[in-house]
Design a protein around this motif. Sequence first.
Motif, PDB file in Angstrom:
ATOM      1  N   GLY A 109     -28.707  -6.005  23.390  1.00 55.70           N
ATOM      2  CA  GLY A 109     -27.815  -6.190  22.236  1.00 55.70           C
ATOM      3  C   GLY A 109     -27.774  -4.932  21.378  1.00 55.70           C
ATOM      4  O   GLY A 109     -28.789  -4.255  21.229  1.00 55.70           O
ATOM      5  N   ARG A 110     -26.591  -4.648  20.826  1.00 57.84           N
ATOM      6  CA  ARG A 110     -26.493  -3.445  19.983  1.00 57.84           C
ATOM      7  C   ARG A 110     -26.966  -3.733  18.553  1.00 57.84           C
ATOM      8  O   ARG A 110     -27.234  -2.820  17.792  1.00 57.84           O
ATOM      9  N   ARG A 111     -27.010  -5.032  18.213  1.00 61.80           N
ATOM     10  CA  ARG A 111     -27.512  -5.393  16.875  1.00 61.80           C
ATOM     11  C   ARG A 111     -28.815  -6.179  17.051  1.00 61.80           C
ATOM     12  O   ARG A 111     -29.415  -6.163  18.109  1.00 61.80           O
ATOM     13  N   GLY A 112     -29.246  -6.863  16.020  1.00 63.94           N
ATOM     14  CA  GLY A 112     -30.567  -7.499  16.028  1.00 63.94           C
ATOM     15  C   GLY A 112     -30.549  -8.909  16.584  1.00 63.94           C
ATOM     16  O   GLY A 112     -29.481  -9.486  16.831  1.00 63.94           O
ATOM     17  N   THR A 150     -13.603 -17.700  21.562  1.00 64.97           N
ATOM     18  CA  THR A 150     -14.852 -18.093  20.894  1.00 64.97           C
ATOM     19  C   THR A 150     -15.053 -19.599  21.029  1.00 64.97           C
ATOM     20  O   THR A 150     -14.106 -20.342  21.279  1.00 64.97           O
ATOM     21  N   GLY A 151     -16.290 -20.008  20.841  1.00 64.23           N
ATOM     22  CA  GLY A 151     -16.607 -21.433  20.800  1.00 64.23           C
ATOM     23  C   GLY A 151     -16.984 -21.968  22.166  1.00 64.23           C
ATOM     24  O   GLY A 151     -16.798 -21.309  23.185  1.00 64.23           O
ATOM     25  N   VAL A 152     -17.564 -23.164  22.159  1.00 58.12           N
ATOM     26  CA  VAL A 152     -17.957 -23.806  23.410  1.00 58.12           C
ATOM     27  C   VAL A 152     -16.821 -24.741  23.849  1.00 58.12           C
ATOM     28  O   VAL A 152     -15.794 -24.833  23.178  1.00 58.12           O
TER      29      VAL A 152
HETATM   30  P1  NAP Z   1     -19.476 -13.312  22.856  1.00 53.51           P
HETATM   31  O1  NAP Z   1     -20.174 -14.563  22.535  1.00 53.51           O
HETATM   32  O2  NAP Z   1     -18.372 -12.882  21.952  1.00 53.51           O
HETATM   33  O3  NAP Z   1     -20.590 -12.139  22.955  1.00 53.51           O
HETATM   34  C1  NAP Z   1     -20.206 -10.813  23.158  1.00 53.51           C
HETATM   35  C2  NAP Z   1     -21.405  -9.908  23.001  1.00 53.51           C
HETATM   36  O4  NAP Z   1     -20.980  -8.581  23.312  1.00 53.51           O
HETATM   37  C3  NAP Z   1     -21.975  -9.845  21.597  1.00 53.51           C
HETATM   38  O5  NAP Z   1     -23.377  -9.763  21.677  1.00 53.51           O
HETATM   39  C4  NAP Z   1     -21.399  -8.543  21.046  1.00 53.51           C
HETATM   40  O6  NAP Z   1     -22.195  -7.923  20.082  1.00 53.51           O
HETATM   41  C5  NAP Z   1     -21.413  -7.692  22.288  1.00 53.51           C
HETATM   42  N1  NAP Z   1     -20.526  -6.550  22.211  1.00 53.51           N
HETATM   43  C6  NAP Z   1     -19.197  -6.527  21.919  1.00 53.51           C
HETATM   44  N2  NAP Z   1     -18.725  -5.271  21.982  1.00 53.51           N
HETATM   45  C7  NAP Z   1     -19.776  -4.486  22.312  1.00 53.51           C
HETATM   46  C8  NAP Z   1     -19.938  -3.100  22.525  1.00 53.51           C
HETATM   47  N3  NAP Z   1     -18.905  -2.262  22.424  1.00 53.51           N
HETATM   48  N4  NAP Z   1     -21.164  -2.625  22.846  1.00 53.51           N
HETATM   49  C9  NAP Z   1     -22.218  -3.462  22.960  1.00 53.51           C
HETATM   50  N5  NAP Z   1     -22.130  -4.789  22.774  1.00 53.51           N
HETATM   51  C10 NAP Z   1     -20.923  -5.293  22.451  1.00 53.51           C
HETATM   52  O7  NAP Z   1     -18.788 -13.353  24.315  1.00 53.51           O
HETATM   53  P2  NAP Z   1     -19.206 -14.066  25.675  1.00 53.51           P
HETATM   54  O8  NAP Z   1     -20.651 -14.033  25.916  1.00 53.51           O
HETATM   55  O9  NAP Z   1     -18.272 -13.472  26.671  1.00 53.51           O
HETATM   56  O10 NAP Z   1     -18.787 -15.580  25.442  1.00 53.51           O
HETATM   57  C11 NAP Z   1     -17.421 -15.954  25.178  1.00 53.51           C
HETATM   58  C12 NAP Z   1     -17.387 -17.392  24.685  1.00 53.51           C
HETATM   59  O11 NAP Z   1     -17.694 -18.293  25.765  1.00 53.51           O
HETATM   60  C13 NAP Z   1     -18.397 -17.654  23.582  1.00 53.51           C
HETATM   61  O12 NAP Z   1     -17.827 -18.516  22.640  1.00 53.51           O
HETATM   62  C14 NAP Z   1     -19.520 -18.341  24.331  1.00 53.51           C
HETATM   63  O13 NAP Z   1     -20.341 -19.166  23.525  1.00 53.51           O
HETATM   64  C15 NAP Z   1     -18.753 -19.157  25.360  1.00 53.51           C
HETATM   65  N6  NAP Z   1     -19.626 -19.487  26.503  1.00 53.51           N
HETATM   66  C16 NAP Z   1     -20.420 -20.586  26.390  1.00 53.51           C
HETATM   67  C17 NAP Z   1     -21.302 -20.900  27.404  1.00 53.51           C
HETATM   68  C18 NAP Z   1     -22.186 -22.108  27.258  1.00 53.51           C
HETATM   69  O14 NAP Z   1     -21.985 -22.893  26.353  1.00 53.51           O
HETATM   70  N7  NAP Z   1     -23.186 -22.286  28.111  1.00 53.51           N
HETATM   71  C19 NAP Z   1     -21.397 -20.101  28.540  1.00 53.51           C
HETATM   72  C20 NAP Z   1     -20.581 -18.967  28.627  1.00 53.51           C
HETATM   73  C21 NAP Z   1     -19.699 -18.665  27.588  1.00 53.51           C
HETATM   74  P3  NAP Z   1     -21.756  -7.893  18.511  1.00 53.51           P
HETATM   75  O15 NAP Z   1     -22.060  -9.247  18.013  1.00 53.51           O
HETATM   76  O16 NAP Z   1     -22.576  -6.813  17.953  1.00 53.51           O
HETATM   77  O17 NAP Z   1     -20.265  -7.601  18.506  1.00 53.51           O
END
Ligand code: NAP
Length: 451
Positions: A196-199, A366-368
């Motif tokens: 992760g780029r943040r904490g 976003t969201g589940v």
């Molecule tokens: P996400 O939740 O938006 O996470 C994206 C991650 O990428 C964040 O940690 C973000 O960090 C990081 N990021 C973005 N730009 C970056 C960069 N340039 N350099 C480094 N890190 C960067 O996206 P996702 O994981 O693809 O999930 C999409 C949606 O599907 C979410 O709502 C998720 O909950 C859902 N989903 C749910 C499940 C489940 O319920 N089991 C499974 C899969 C997906 P920052 O916060 O710093 O931007």
Amino acid sequence: MLRIAVVGSGPSGVYTAQSLLEQRADGALPLAVDVLDRLPCPYGLVRYGVAPDHEKIKSLQNNLRQVLERPGVRFLGNVPVGESGIPAHALKDLYHAVVYCVGAARDRRLGIPGEDLAGSCSATDFVSWYSAHPDAVGRGFRLDGRGAVVIGVGNVAVDVARVLARGVAELRATDIPQGPLDALAASAVTDVHVVGRRGPSQAKFTTKELRELGTLPGAAVVVREDELAADPGYADPSGLSATARRNVAALRGWAGAPAGDAARRVHLRFFLRPVEILDDGRGAVRGVRFERSAPDGAGGVTGTGELVDIDAGLVLRSVGYRGVPLPGLPFDPASGTVPHTAGRVLRGGGASPGEYVAGWIKRGPTGVIGTNRPCAKETAGSVLADLPELARRKVAPGDPLDGLRAAGLAPVEWRGWLGIEAAEAELGRTLSRGPVKIPDWAGLLAAARGA
Ligand code: NAP
């Protein structure tokens, strides 16, 4: 009879169909809802995004199935809308209303050097591959090195890390296609670094998914206490959201614990901003260079200048999805969504009669899965409120299925999908497994036609 097309049979599309039927007032015009999908199979990301070892979430398909089997609802697969399919304007001529529930189809990019090296891929491509998405058939991933880096700390990152770290014996019990199962069985990856780029208090994963990493047989979670302690929310979690508090507590439980003799390790790293994907000199990935970051006091981070390299032969960027424009529909490139008001598509500042959106293309990725329910309900409410106006729209007479066929399409109806299900059960039997997904277009269409 009002004819409504819902484009996309993932959760947002199916919940929209359900909401249209359930919210329709007694005595209102009867509705015929066609749920269209580009693929011959229904369920969108529940079939092609939820990880194979998440059987409980995948079982949501049973709920979605009940909606698609309801009188008044019809599934029509193999119906691409837009480019190389039926154009949006032609669909509008067949249906009184069209609700676009097309999701966010692309992955986001990092925009750093080395992103196109062999072995650097998007996590969404990896997910499509192990989920048997027919567009991903035949893809290969470099699993011959010990290290893999996953960039991003959301739930997709956790999914791909878990699949990489999970023993193949457990995956064999799922519907994962045979090609990816064999490739994962031969994988040399022992160390998966999720970065992760943040904490930790700003990580996007949910606690249930995070904790599951600690339950994988033969795998250990490794967390560095100094990286957790750099987060002000670690010492004082009182200002954090409930999810962030639970995440930090779960990470605290792992901090400093020895990995023991685990065969595989999942390293959860924080405050590392990706700077470059490193070239091995032959055009392939050898690792990722990060700059250590530090909290800036306003929820963001600032670079410290310290560089940290992590060795890896595979890099999966897992930094979120983004919506793609659908030809013929307005699109806001900044948010990757279609401009709308309460689900009504906006054109030139006003609501466009007969065009609606729901799900990720409406509100962003976003969201589940459950988040789609209220979203779909709102859009269905707008459609139903507009029914008198929609009834005045002139559409082609007769069954839209004939119109789709006249446009050169060969829709797969529900019995075709049942044929695919039967063929997947049969494939599983030949492999001494439960149902196994068919991973290619030709196989899916042959199974559908055979029915
Ligand atoms: P996400 O939740 O938006 O996470 C994206 C991650 O990428 C964040 O940690 C973000 O960090 C990081 N990021 C973005 N730009 C970056 C960069 N340039 N350099 C480094 N890190 C960067 O996206 P996702 O994981 O693809 O999930 C999409 C949606 O599907 C979410 O709502 C998720 O909950 C859902 N989903 C749910 C499940 C489940 O319920 N089991 C499974 C899969 C997906 P920052 O916060 O710093 O931007």
